[in-house]
Design a protein around this motif. Structure first.
Motif, PDB file in Angstrom:
ATOM      1  N   UNK A 275       0.904  -1.221   0.061  1.00 55.59           N
ATOM      2  CA  UNK A 275      -0.037  -0.158  -0.039  1.00 55.59           C
ATOM      3  C   UNK A 275       0.844   1.415  -0.058  1.00 55.59           C
ATOM      4  N   UNK A 276       1.892   1.293  -0.744  1.00 59.43           N
ATOM      5  CA  UNK A 276       2.700   2.321  -0.992  1.00 59.43           C
ATOM      6  C   UNK A 276       3.276   2.599  -2.285  1.00 59.43           C
ATOM      7  N   UNK A 277       2.962   3.943  -2.835  1.00 55.12           N
ATOM      8  CA  UNK A 277       3.612   4.027  -4.103  1.00 55.12           C
ATOM      9  C   UNK A 277       4.855   5.054  -4.325  1.00 55.12           C
ATOM     10  N   UNK A 278       6.038   4.419  -4.283  1.00 51.85           N
ATOM     11  CA  UNK A 278       7.008   5.385  -4.307  1.00 51.85           C
ATOM     12  C   UNK A 278       7.003   6.629  -5.192  1.00 51.85           C
ATOM     13  N   UNK A 279       7.550   7.635  -4.815  1.00 51.36           N
ATOM     14  CA  UNK A 279       7.617   9.105  -5.430  1.00 51.36           C
ATOM     15  C   UNK A 279       9.108   9.721  -5.042  1.00 51.36           C
ATOM     16  N   UNK A 280       9.496  10.594  -5.725  1.00 51.73           N
ATOM     17  CA  UNK A 280      10.784  11.390  -5.707  1.00 51.73           C
ATOM     18  C   UNK A 280      10.262  12.224  -4.319  1.00 51.73           C
ATOM     19  N   UNK A 281      11.333  12.507  -3.755  1.00 56.88           N
ATOM     20  CA  UNK A 281      11.086  13.435  -2.161  1.00 56.88           C
ATOM     21  C   UNK A 281      12.334  13.843  -1.814  1.00 56.88           C
ATOM     22  N   UNK A 282      12.258  15.126  -1.474  1.00 54.71           N
ATOM     23  CA  UNK A 282      13.520  15.792  -0.709  1.00 54.71           C
ATOM     24  C   UNK A 282      12.991  16.586   0.296  1.00 54.71           C
ATOM     25  N   UNK A 283      13.961  16.480   1.468  1.00 54.63           N
ATOM     26  CA  UNK A 283      13.669  17.136   2.689  1.00 54.63           C
ATOM     27  C   UNK A 283      13.490  16.205   3.809  1.00 54.63           C
ATOM     28  N   UNK A 284      13.541  16.834   4.998  1.00 54.92           N
ATOM     29  CA  UNK A 284      13.314  15.982   6.057  1.00 54.92           C
ATOM     30  C   UNK A 284      11.713  15.895   6.353  1.00 54.92           C
ATOM     31  N   UNK A 285      11.499  15.032   7.172  1.00 58.87           N
ATOM     32  CA  UNK A 285      10.045  14.846   7.435  1.00 58.87           C
ATOM     33  C   UNK A 285       9.775  15.808   8.560  1.00 58.87           C
ATOM     34  N   UNK A 286       8.680  16.544   8.218  1.00 62.27           N
ATOM     35  CA  UNK A 286       8.378  17.581   9.414  1.00 62.27           C
ATOM     36  C   UNK A 286       7.912  16.831  10.855  1.00 62.27           C
ATOM     37  N   UNK A 287       8.353  17.731  11.814  1.00 59.21           N
ATOM     38  CA  UNK A 287       7.976  17.285  13.105  1.00 59.21           C
ATOM     39  C   UNK A 287       6.258  17.267  13.314  1.00 59.21           C
ATOM     40  N   UNK A 288       5.595  16.148  13.807  1.00 60.49           N
ATOM     41  CA  UNK A 288       4.000  16.275  13.717  1.00 60.49           C
ATOM     42  C   UNK A 288       3.657  16.746  15.195  1.00 60.49           C
ATOM     43  N   UNK A 289       2.488  17.516  15.459  1.00 65.20           N
ATOM     44  CA  UNK A 289       2.357  17.796  16.973  1.00 65.20           C
ATOM     45  C   UNK A 289       1.813  16.519  17.375  1.00 65.20           C
ATOM     46  N   UNK A 290       2.039  16.355  18.631  1.00 72.17           N
ATOM     47  CA  UNK A 290       1.321  15.020  19.410  1.00 72.17           C
ATOM     48  C   UNK A 290      -0.123  15.298  19.342  1.00 72.17           C
TER      49      UNK A 290
END
Length: 510
Positions: free
Chosen positions: A246-261
Motif C-alpha cells: 500500500x505504498x507508491x514510491x515518489x521522488x521526495x526531498x527534505x526532512x520529515x516535518x515534526x508532527x504535533x502530538x
C-alpha cells in the motif's frame, strides 16, 4: 447455555444493531413493572404473561422496558424471554467462546446519536475495507445513520476528501465521540522543504497527511473522544507472495516535518511504522482486519484493568500481524489508554483484574477541560477535592476486595460546589475522585449499602457495569437518540458523558 449467559451475549448483538431496529422481549409470567430497578420499588402496572415489551435499557439483573400505553419501567431479567427478539435470533448464529484462557471482548454500549464515524476507503468502490471499518464503527456504538461513507466518485480527488471532512466536522457536536477511518495507497511528496507523507486518491492526486493531521487536531478540540485509524503504507517494502503493498514510491526531498502530538482525548493507530509498508489481501488491509477481529471477539483483547485501551487494542492486532508474512508493524500515537469502546475482558491471562487497575483505566478516560485536583490531608485521613462547580462529585476507593463509594453518602445526588473535603476509611487503597457533568447511578453499577458506605465486589458484573456507568452515563432513549447539537442546554447536560478526575494512592498508615 444459561439464560443469563444468553442474555449477556444478546446485549452485544443489540449494541451492534442500528438504533432504529425494534428490540423486543416477552414477559414469561405475570409480574410488576416497577418505577426503579428494585423489588421494593413502587409498581407502575401489572404485566400480563406473554406481553410484548420493547427493551430500553439494561443494568445488572434488571431491564427497563416500554410497555403498551408508552409506559416504561423496570422488570427483573429472569421474567423476560428474549427468544422473540432479533438479537436472540442473531445470537443463535454467533460462535461462542470455547477457550476460557482466551477472553473475548463484548461491546457493552448501545448506539448513541452522539457517536459518529467517517469511512474513507480510497481503494475503489469494491474495497472490502469499507465493510470492515463499518463493523468497527458499529462495535464502537455508532448508529448506522451516523456512519458516513461518501460515494466513490466523491472521493476521487483531494477536494472531495476535503469536502467530506468538512461535512463530518459540521455533524459533530461538542463532546461527541468520533471515528475517522482512512485507507488506500500511501505515497510521499516534497512540500516547503519537507518530505511529507500523502495518501493517493483514485485520480492519482495526493492529499498530504499533515493536512489531515491539522483537521483531526481541530476536530479533537470539539469532540469528547476521537479515534483515527489509517491503513496506508508509509514507505517502501516489497510485499510477500500473495499480498499487495500500500505504498507508491515518489521522488521526495527534505526532512520529515515534526508532527504535533495528538491530545489526551485522541487515539491514532496507523497501519505501519514510519518508512515501512502496509499490505492487503483479498479481504482488504491486514491492519484493518486485525483491528476488527480484536473488537468483535475473534481475537483475544486482553487488559490488566478489564477496560482495554488503545495500546491493548494495538497489541492484540499486532499479535495477528506477527503471524502473517511481511513483518508489518502498527504504530500508535495519542492517549494509549483511551478505550475505543466500553468492552469487558477477564484479564491479561496471568491473573484476575485488580480493582485499582480499573480505577486507573477510568481515570485515563477523563476530559482534559474538566480539571480536578485531589489533595490528601497531611495528618487526618481526609481528601480535599476541587474542580468545576455545578457538576456532581463522586469519590471511589478500591482495594483487592472491591470498590467503595466514599462520597456521596447512600449514593445520593447532590450538586458539587467546586470544593469538598471527604473523610476516608483506614487501609491502603487507590482513590478516584470524579466530577461529572451529569449524575451517575452507582446502584446500576452494582453498588449496595454496607454500613456507612455503598460497596461493590470485584466480580464480573461490577467490572462490566462500573465502566459502563461512568463512561456512558444515561443511556435512556432521550440521550441515546438525541443529537448533541440539537439538544437544549438542560438535556445536553443531563446526557453528557464528560467527567474530570484525579487519582491518589493512599498507604495503609495514612
Amino acid at each position: 447455555m444459561t439464560h443469563r449467559f444468553r442474555f449477556a451475549l444478546a446485549l452485544a448483538v443489540l449494541a451492534a444493531a442500528p438504533i432504529a431496529s425494534a428490540q423486543t422481549a416477552t414477559v414469561t409470567h405475570a409480574t410488576a413493572l416497577r418505577e426503579h430497578p428494585d423489588a421494593g420499588a413502587r409498581s407502575i402496572m401489572e404485566m400480563r404473561r406473554r406481553a410484548s415489551v420493547r427493551i430500553l435499557e439494561t443494568r445488572r439483573d434488571w431491564i427497563r422496558v416500554e410497555a403498551d400505553g408508552q409506559r416504561s419501567g423496570w422488570i427483573p431479567e429472569r421474567d423476560l424471554d428474549l427468544s422473540t427478539s432479533e438479537a436472540f435470533a442473531a445470537l443463535q448464529a454467533t460462535a461462542l467462546p470455547t477457550a476460557p484462557e482466551q477472553p473475548r471482548a463484548q461491546p457493552r454500549s448501545l448506539p448513541r446519536a452522539a457517536n459518529h464515524a467517517l469511512i474513507l476507503p480510497l481503494g475503489g468502490a469494491g474495497s472490502p475495507d469499507a465493510a470492515s471499518a463499518t463493523a468497527i464503527a458499529r462495535l464502537m456504538g455508532v448508529p448506522d445513520a451516523n456512519i458516513q461513507q461518501p460515494a466513490a466518485a466523491a472521493l476521487a480527488t483531494p477536494d472531495g476528501l476535503r469536502e467530506a471532512l468538512a461535512h463530518f466536522d459540521a455533524r459533530i457536536g461538542h463532546g461527541d465521540r468520533a471515528l475517522l477511518y482512512l485507507s488506500g495507497p500511501g505515497s510521499q511528496a516534497s512540500q516547503g522543504g519537507h518530505c511529507i507523507e500523502t495518501v493517493l486518491t483514485p485520480s492519482g492526486q495526493a492529499l498530504g497527511l499533515d493536512e489531515l493531521s491539522r483537521y483531526t487536531g481541530a476536530l479533537a478540540q470539539k469532540a469528547g473522544r476521537l479515534v483515527v485509524l489509517t491503513d496506508t503504507g508509509r514507505g517502501a517494502g516489497a510485499p510477500p507472495t500473495g499480498l499487495t503493498g500500500r505504498f507508491v514510491p515518489a521522488p521526495c526531498r527534505g526532512d520529515a516535518p515534526r508532527a504535533a502530538p495528538p491530545g489526551h482525548n485522541t487515539l491514532l493507530i496507523r497501519a505501519s511504522r514510519a518508512g515501512a509498508n502496509a499490505f492487503e489481501d483479498s479481504r482488504g488491509g491486514l491492519a484493518t482486519q486485525a483491528l476488527l477481529a480484536c473488537l468483535d471477539g475473534r481475537a483475544a483483547l486482553e487488559s490488566r484493568s478489564g477496560l482495554p485501551g488503545g495500546e491493548d487494542w494495538r497489541h492484540c492486532a499486532q499479535q495477528q500481524l506477527d503471524a502473517r508474512p511481511g513483518r508489518q508493524q502498527l504504530s500508535l500515537a495519542g492517549n494509549p489508554a483511551l478505550a475505543p469502546a466500553p468492552t469487558r475482558v477477564s484479564g491479561d491471562g496471568t491473573g484476575p483484574v485488580r480493582p485499582a487497575e480499573l480505577l486507573q483505566a477510568l481515570h485515563a478516560q477523563r476530559s482534559e477541560d474538566r480539571r480536578v485536583v485531589a489533595t490528601p490531608a497531611s495528618a487526618a485521613r481526609q481528601l480535599t477535592i476541587s474542580g468545576p462547580a455545578g457538576g456532581y462529585l463522586y469519590v471511589l476507593g478500591a482495594d483487592d476486595r472491591g470498590f467503595t463509594l466514599l462520597h456521596p453518602a447512600a449514593a445520593s445526588v447532590e450538586r458539587f460546589g467546586g470544593q469538598a473535603t471527604v473523610a476516608l476509611p483506614p487501609g491502603r487503597q487507590r482513590i478516584l475522585a470524579l466530577v461529572t457533568e451529569a449524575p451517575r447511578n452507582f446502584l446500576r453499577a452494582g453498588f449496595g449499602g454496607n454500613g456507612s458506605y455503598a460497596t461493590a465486589p470485584a466480580d464480573g458484573r461490577t467490572l462490566r457495569d462500573l465502566p459502563l456507568e461512568l463512561i456512558e452515563g444515561d443511556n435512556s432513549p432521550a440521550c441515546t437518540r438525541g443529537e448533541t447539537r440539537n439538544m437544549g442546554t438542560e438535556q445536553a447536560r443531563r446526557c453528557s458523558t464528560a467527567f474530570g478526575s484525579a487519582i491518589v494512592d493512599l498507604p495503609a498508615g495514612r
